[in-house]
Motif scaffolding. Sequence first.
Motif, short mmCIF file in Angstrom:
data_model
loop_
_atom_site.label_atom_id
_atom_site.label_comp_id
_atom_site.label_asym_id
_atom_site.label_seq_id
_atom_site.Cartn_x
_atom_site.Cartn_y
_atom_site.Cartn_z
N LEU A 112 3.99 0.08 1.94
CA LEU A 112 2.95 -0.44 1.27
C LEU A 112 3.22 -0.30 -0.42
CD1 LEU A 112 0.59 1.63 3.70
CD2 LEU A 112 0.29 -0.73 3.04
N ILE A 113 3.33 0.90 -0.54
CA ILE A 113 3.16 1.29 -2.42
C ILE A 113 5.23 0.82 -2.71
CG2 ILE A 113 3.02 3.07 -3.50
CD1 ILE A 113 1.18 2.78 -2.14
N ASP A 114 5.96 0.68 -2.62
CA ASP A 114 7.20 0.70 -2.99
C ASP A 114 7.47 -0.60 -3.14
OD1 ASP A 114 7.63 3.33 -4.71
OD2 ASP A 114 9.01 3.81 -2.68
N GLN A 115 7.35 -1.21 -2.32
CA GLN A 115 7.91 -2.79 -1.32
C GLN A 115 7.06 -3.75 -2.22
OE1 GLN A 115 10.70 -2.77 -0.80
NE2 GLN A 115 11.16 -0.96 -1.52
N GLY A 116 6.25 -3.18 -1.07
CA GLY A 116 4.17 -3.61 -1.40
C GLY A 116 3.26 -4.25 -2.76
N ARG A 158 -6.36 -6.94 -0.16
CA ARG A 158 -7.05 -6.92 1.23
C ARG A 158 -5.08 -6.60 2.20
NH1 ARG A 158 -9.69 -11.69 -0.65
NH2 ARG A 158 -11.80 -11.41 -0.16
N VAL A 159 -4.95 -5.87 3.11
CA VAL A 159 -3.78 -5.36 3.67
C VAL A 159 -4.16 -5.89 5.42
CG1 VAL A 159 -2.37 -3.42 4.59
CG2 VAL A 159 -3.12 -3.38 2.00
N THR A 193 3.87 14.28 -4.11
CA THR A 193 3.21 15.06 -4.97
C THR A 193 2.39 13.78 -4.78
OG1 THR A 193 4.58 13.17 -6.59
CG2 THR A 193 5.21 15.38 -7.00
N ARG A 194 1.60 12.77 -4.03
CA ARG A 194 0.70 11.80 -4.66
C ARG A 194 -0.09 12.19 -3.44
NH1 ARG A 194 2.21 6.09 -6.62
NH2 ARG A 194 0.07 6.12 -6.22
N ALA A 213 -3.31 2.98 3.19
CA ALA A 213 -4.00 1.94 2.78
C ALA A 213 -5.17 2.08 2.15
CB ALA A 213 -4.07 0.72 3.68
N ARG A 214 -5.95 2.52 3.25
CA ARG A 214 -7.36 3.55 2.71
C ARG A 214 -7.02 4.15 1.09
NH1 ARG A 214 -10.64 5.06 6.63
NH2 ARG A 214 -12.47 4.00 5.36
N TRP A 215 -6.27 5.02 1.35
CA TRP A 215 -5.70 6.35 0.61
C TRP A 215 -6.01 5.48 -0.64
CZ3 TRP A 215 -1.42 6.85 -2.53
CH2 TRP A 215 -0.58 7.49 -2.85
N ALA A 216 -4.68 3.98 -0.68
CA ALA A 216 -4.77 3.04 -2.22
C ALA A 216 -5.81 2.28 -2.74
CB ALA A 216 -3.24 2.76 -2.40
#
Length: 329
Positions: A134-138, A145-146, A284-285, A163-166
């Motif tokens: 989700l974060i690094d690649q996407g 929207r996911v 950390t995140r 996804a909702r956290w992001a």
Amino acid sequence: MRAIVLETAAGTPVWRERHDLAVPEPDATEIVVEVRAAALNRADLDELAGTYASAPRRTGRPHLVGSDLAGVVTAVGSAVSGTRPGDRVMAMVDGAFADVVALDHRIALPVPERIDWAAAAALPSALMTEYDALIDQGQLAAGQRVLVTAATSGVGLVAIDIARWAGAAQVLATTTSARKELLLTTRGAQAVNTRTDDLAETVLAATRGAGVDLVIDHVGGALLDGCIAATRLGGTVVQVGRTGGHTSTIDVDRLAYRRVRLIGTTFRTRGDTERARIAEDIRTRLLPAVADERIRPHVHRVLPLDQASRALTELAEAASTGKLVLDFG
């Protein structure tokens, strides 16, 4: 100590429980963990099928199976800092199904206080895989929207949470079972039943014809083409899993027309250094959200280690939701 190892019998890979293995000692950069629980993954089925490609294993050590563990640190190597005996940790490793496991200290994640052993064991691969996808690649950004396929799996449910956290504005999630749709809606996703509904048509209708910004595809096979069709112009499909088959036929004209970025990703060929970088990002995140259960695992069933074969059969039948976990207590 007890362990589940992969051996070959009459030319066929098989799981065997052994009780004669020596307890490992840590190298300079390793920690030793007394395992309290370990979770099964689809990769365990791939190993038995002979289709699992992984990084080279340490020579001189038996081929232990399993990817996810949680337990207590009992020893640390001479070059390890920040981790000490008594710490509760969880990790994605090669060879989790053993009473005691030695692993690179950089990939260990601390277990938040309110998380029990079964839940902790169900988290590492899901956190690592879905954060990376989700974060690094996407490159997921707030407001996008996911779409998550095979979303009632252990990794799929965590993908919804991440996804909702992001800050995703809308999360759509697929299942092939009407009875599993409620599980998706309770996680804050819009359920799409691909057994009864056309994936692309349903997603396009739900997004007013635009399509989603990002697809996290755990299925592959025939569904991949539908994922591309459900993606907006200039969107991204990250191909993570192949539960629907290892080969796909896609409309490359549509791929080009929609200018979709199709990315393949896996952890099977990544070394500890790259895994360590992702683990540090998660520490950390993501861990604060794990600690307050905004991101949480779904444990379907906990079985004792001596019922590992039964758990493997349940996994292959794909009837469960979330994770199957082995108890080492």
